[in-house]
Write a protein that holds these residues in place. Sequence first.
Motif, PDB file in Angstrom:
ATOM      1  N   TRP A 210       0.831  -0.624  -0.586  1.00 27.50           N
ATOM      2  CA  TRP A 210      -0.050  -0.056  -0.259  1.00 27.50           C
ATOM      3  C   TRP A 210       0.498   1.433  -0.227  1.00 27.50           C
ATOM      4  CZ3 TRP A 210      -1.457   4.040   3.686  1.00 27.50           C
ATOM      5  CH2 TRP A 210      -1.979   4.578   3.040  1.00 27.50           C
ATOM      6  N   LEU A 211       1.796   1.218   0.985  1.00 27.58           N
ATOM      7  CA  LEU A 211       2.658   2.042   0.847  1.00 27.58           C
ATOM      8  C   LEU A 211       3.885   2.594  -0.563  1.00 27.58           C
ATOM      9  CD1 LEU A 211       4.094   1.752   4.659  1.00 27.58           C
ATOM     10  CD2 LEU A 211       2.676   3.699   3.570  1.00 27.58           C
ATOM     11  N   SER A 212       3.601   1.485  -1.134  1.00 23.17           N
ATOM     12  CA  SER A 212       4.809   1.327  -1.792  1.00 23.17           C
ATOM     13  C   SER A 212       3.471   2.528  -3.155  1.00 23.17           C
ATOM     14  CB  SER A 212       4.528   0.205  -2.832  1.00 23.17           C
ATOM     15  OG  SER A 212       5.737  -0.387  -2.254  1.00 23.17           O
ATOM     16  N   VAL A 213       2.412   2.223  -3.498  1.00 20.29           N
ATOM     17  CA  VAL A 213       1.536   2.505  -4.307  1.00 20.29           C
ATOM     18  C   VAL A 213       1.572   4.106  -4.068  1.00 20.29           C
ATOM     19  CG1 VAL A 213      -0.970   2.879  -5.031  1.00 20.29           C
ATOM     20  CG2 VAL A 213      -0.093   0.766  -4.772  1.00 20.29           C
ATOM     21  N   LEU A 214       1.544   5.046  -2.945  1.00 18.08           N
ATOM     22  CA  LEU A 214       1.642   6.406  -2.343  1.00 18.08           C
ATOM     23  C   LEU A 214       3.294   6.765  -2.770  1.00 18.08           C
ATOM     24  CD1 LEU A 214      -0.067   6.459   1.726  1.00 18.08           C
ATOM     25  CD2 LEU A 214      -0.897   7.270  -0.870  1.00 18.08           C
ATOM     26  N   ASN A 215       4.015   5.546  -2.731  1.00 19.19           N
ATOM     27  CA  ASN A 215       5.583   6.120  -2.663  1.00 19.19           C
ATOM     28  C   ASN A 215       5.649   6.341  -4.321  1.00 19.19           C
ATOM     29  OD1 ASN A 215       8.215   4.937  -3.317  1.00 19.19           O
ATOM     30  ND2 ASN A 215       7.773   6.218  -1.752  1.00 19.19           N
ATOM     31  N   GLN A 216       4.662   5.669  -4.949  1.00 27.41           N
ATOM     32  CA  GLN A 216       5.224   6.283  -6.826  1.00 27.41           C
ATOM     33  C   GLN A 216       4.682   7.360  -7.296  1.00 27.41           C
ATOM     34  OE1 GLN A 216       3.307   3.497  -8.971  1.00 27.41           O
ATOM     35  NE2 GLN A 216       3.718   1.854  -7.616  1.00 27.41           N
ATOM     36  N   ASN A 217       3.892   8.079  -5.634  1.00 23.84           N
ATOM     37  CA  ASN A 217       3.494   9.554  -6.214  1.00 23.84           C
ATOM     38  C   ASN A 217       4.568  10.695  -5.346  1.00 23.84           C
ATOM     39  OD1 ASN A 217       1.322   9.266  -8.755  1.00 23.84           O
ATOM     40  ND2 ASN A 217       0.997   7.834  -7.116  1.00 23.84           N
ATOM     41  N   HIS A 218       5.232   9.831  -4.577  1.00 28.57           N
ATOM     42  CA  HIS A 218       5.953  10.702  -4.013  1.00 28.57           C
ATOM     43  C   HIS A 218       6.397  13.140  -3.867  1.00 28.57           C
ATOM     44  CE1 HIS A 218       7.896  11.641   0.658  1.00 28.57           C
ATOM     45  NE2 HIS A 218       8.604  12.022   0.125  1.00 28.57           N
ATOM     46  N   ALA A 219       7.039  12.639  -5.704  1.00 30.31           N
ATOM     47  CA  ALA A 219       7.154  14.068  -5.783  1.00 30.31           C
ATOM     48  C   ALA A 219       5.638  14.593  -6.191  1.00 30.31           C
ATOM     49  CB  ALA A 219       7.650  13.341  -6.430  1.00 30.31           C
ATOM     50  N   LEU A 220       5.093  14.215  -6.311  1.00 31.23           N
ATOM     51  CA  LEU A 220       3.946  14.701  -6.681  1.00 31.23           C
ATOM     52  C   LEU A 220       2.994  15.242  -5.082  1.00 31.23           C
ATOM     53  CD1 LEU A 220       1.207  15.608  -8.218  1.00 31.23           C
ATOM     54  CD2 LEU A 220       0.446  13.318  -8.289  1.00 31.23           C
ATOM     55  N   PHE A 221       3.649  14.354  -4.588  1.00 32.34           N
ATOM     56  CA  PHE A 221       2.689  14.482  -2.610  1.00 32.34           C
ATOM     57  C   PHE A 221       3.697  16.134  -2.060  1.00 32.34           C
ATOM     58  CE2 PHE A 221       1.236  10.439  -2.930  1.00 32.34           C
ATOM     59  CZ  PHE A 221      -0.555  10.908  -2.773  1.00 32.34           C
ATOM     60  N   ALA A 222       5.099  16.223  -2.727  1.00 34.41           N
ATOM     61  CA  ALA A 222       5.891  16.958  -2.372  1.00 34.41           C
ATOM     62  C   ALA A 222       5.755  18.460  -2.368  1.00 34.41           C
ATOM     63  CB  ALA A 222       7.200  16.386  -2.426  1.00 34.41           C
ATOM     64  N   TRP A 223       4.847  18.139  -3.586  1.00 30.41           N
ATOM     65  CA  TRP A 223       4.604  19.839  -4.647  1.00 30.41           C
ATOM     66  C   TRP A 223       3.884  20.112  -4.169  1.00 30.41           C
ATOM     67  CZ3 TRP A 223       8.751  22.946  -5.209  1.00 30.41           C
ATOM     68  CH2 TRP A 223      10.143  21.831  -5.412  1.00 30.41           C
ATOM     69  N   LEU A 224       2.453  19.179  -4.084  1.00 25.38           N
ATOM     70  CA  LEU A 224       1.406  19.825  -3.915  1.00 25.38           C
ATOM     71  C   LEU A 224       1.205  19.786  -2.181  1.00 25.38           C
ATOM     72  CD1 LEU A 224      -1.169  17.088  -6.237  1.00 25.38           C
ATOM     73  CD2 LEU A 224      -0.529  19.681  -6.144  1.00 25.38           C
ATOM     74  N   SER A 225       1.513  19.474  -1.358  1.00 26.18           N
ATOM     75  CA  SER A 225       1.596  19.736   0.069  1.00 26.18           C
ATOM     76  C   SER A 225       2.287  21.471   0.179  1.00 26.18           C
ATOM     77  CB  SER A 225       1.866  18.601   0.405  1.00 26.18           C
ATOM     78  OG  SER A 225       3.400  18.015   0.936  1.00 26.18           O
ATOM     79  N   LEU A 226       3.187  21.114  -0.179  1.00 27.79           N
ATOM     80  CA  LEU A 226       3.950  22.369  -0.552  1.00 27.79           C
ATOM     81  C   LEU A 226       3.169  23.334  -0.726  1.00 27.79           C
ATOM     82  CD1 LEU A 226       6.674  23.207   0.724  1.00 27.79           C
ATOM     83  CD2 LEU A 226       6.876  23.865  -1.903  1.00 27.79           C
ATOM     84  N   PHE A 227       2.586  23.568  -1.611  1.00 25.74           N
ATOM     85  CA  PHE A 227       1.721  24.180  -2.398  1.00 25.74           C
ATOM     86  C   PHE A 227       0.479  24.567  -1.042  1.00 25.74           C
ATOM     87  CE2 PHE A 227       3.483  24.082  -6.525  1.00 25.74           C
ATOM     88  CZ  PHE A 227       3.980  24.914  -6.366  1.00 25.74           C
ATOM     89  N   SER A 228      -0.144  23.649  -0.551  1.00 26.37           N
ATOM     90  CA  SER A 228      -1.073  23.322   0.085  1.00 26.37           C
ATOM     91  C   SER A 228      -0.850  24.321   1.726  1.00 26.37           C
ATOM     92  CB  SER A 228      -1.370  22.011   0.373  1.00 26.37           C
ATOM     93  OG  SER A 228      -1.280  21.469   0.974  1.00 26.37           O
ATOM     94  N   LEU A 229       0.182  24.508   1.889  1.00 25.47           N
ATOM     95  CA  LEU A 229       0.307  24.690   2.867  1.00 25.47           C
ATOM     96  C   LEU A 229       0.650  25.916   2.762  1.00 25.47           C
ATOM     97  CD1 LEU A 229       3.792  23.031   4.220  1.00 25.47           C
ATOM     98  CD2 LEU A 229       1.722  23.439   5.423  1.00 25.47           C
ATOM     99  N   LEU A 230       1.028  26.350   1.891  1.00 28.77           N
ATOM    100  CA  LEU A 230       1.396  27.961   1.271  1.00 28.77           C
ATOM    101  C   LEU A 230      -0.196  28.831   1.571  1.00 28.77           C
ATOM    102  CD1 LEU A 230       3.743  28.828  -1.134  1.00 28.77           C
ATOM    103  CD2 LEU A 230       3.746  30.035   0.943  1.00 28.77           C
ATOM    104  N   ILE A 231      -1.172  28.128   0.852  1.00 32.12           N
ATOM    105  CA  ILE A 231      -2.591  28.347   0.667  1.00 32.12           C
ATOM    106  C   ILE A 231      -3.174  29.141   2.046  1.00 32.12           C
ATOM    107  CG2 ILE A 231      -4.537  27.708  -0.584  1.00 32.12           C
ATOM    108  CD1 ILE A 231      -3.156  26.817  -2.655  1.00 32.12           C
ATOM    109  N   THR A 232      -2.546  27.836   2.954  1.00 31.52           N
ATOM    110  CA  THR A 232      -3.568  27.643   4.139  1.00 31.52           C
ATOM    111  C   THR A 232      -2.914  28.768   4.677  1.00 31.52           C
ATOM    112  OG1 THR A 232      -3.375  25.017   3.576  1.00 31.52           O
ATOM    113  CG2 THR A 232      -4.288  26.413   5.642  1.00 31.52           C
ATOM    114  N   ASP A 233      -1.921  28.247   4.675  1.00 32.25           N
ATOM    115  CA  ASP A 233      -1.756  30.144   5.743  1.00 32.25           C
ATOM    116  C   ASP A 233      -1.705  31.480   5.195  1.00 32.25           C
ATOM    117  OD1 ASP A 233       0.428  31.084   7.969  1.00 32.25           O
ATOM    118  OD2 ASP A 233       1.648  31.899   6.595  1.00 32.25           O
TER     119      ASP A 233
END
Length: 250
Positions: A210-233
């Motif tokens: 299950w983690l391997s499926v998520l892991n394939q998209n780690h780079a995508l989550f890295a960028w999206l979560s960075l932007f979502s942090l900014l947007i929230t603040d």
Amino acid sequence: MASITAAIKKPIQRLPWWVGPITVTAVLTGFGIYTMVAVLFFDRGEYANYLSPFYSPPVNSPLPAWLSPAIFVLWLPLGFRATCYYYRKAYYRAFFWDPPACSSKAQQREPRSTENYRGERNLFVWNNIHRYFMYGSFVLLIFLTIDTVRAFLPEGSFGITLGSLIFLVNVTLLWSYSLSCHSLRHIVGGRVDCYSCVTGGNARRKAYSWLSVLNQNHALFAWLSLFSLLITDIYIRLLLAGAVTDLRIL
Ligand code: FES
């Protein structure tokens, strides 16, 4: 889910090789400057039932009032991202051009030949503490999840607002980023050679898949979560400044 990253990658790979490193430099520099300004010059990260993720959990600071208490919190997520295996690749290319990209022409521009490349040594050995930042980040995520629940209680009872949805998207992306971590995947099952030989082997094998499926998209989550942090603040700061009013949906 793997196809999301693959679908995004295809058009990006057709761009000139230098677009990637320059974009990463611009985004990470912009994020760094925004965070510094927000933390050093604005100490109010709270509006009604919203608490900016930069300030969660709230801490009582023994430092002078002009120094934001957010500095007691931010070192952990910043350390987690700075030592992240994906971000390391991204910022080595973007800031050090070491190498700038993988295409053969770009490789020729690398300041050192690959024969002389000796890996991450000296100061960069500290990147190995990534897993400890990961443990701490999961603790922070629990606080951020509680903040998200609070965001759905605008006047003490359940309600949905634009702000609460922003919080929900942000915390979902942050969990996705953390759960897709390479270190976590390794700890859960990557280092096991024989699942039937270890306690809870079957559960670990399933969790690893299950983690391997998520892991394939780690780079995508890295960028999206960075932007979502900014947007929230930014959203909280706009509310604090009175520039927007929180949209009540339910
Ligand atoms: Fe990126 Fe762990 S490898 S967060």
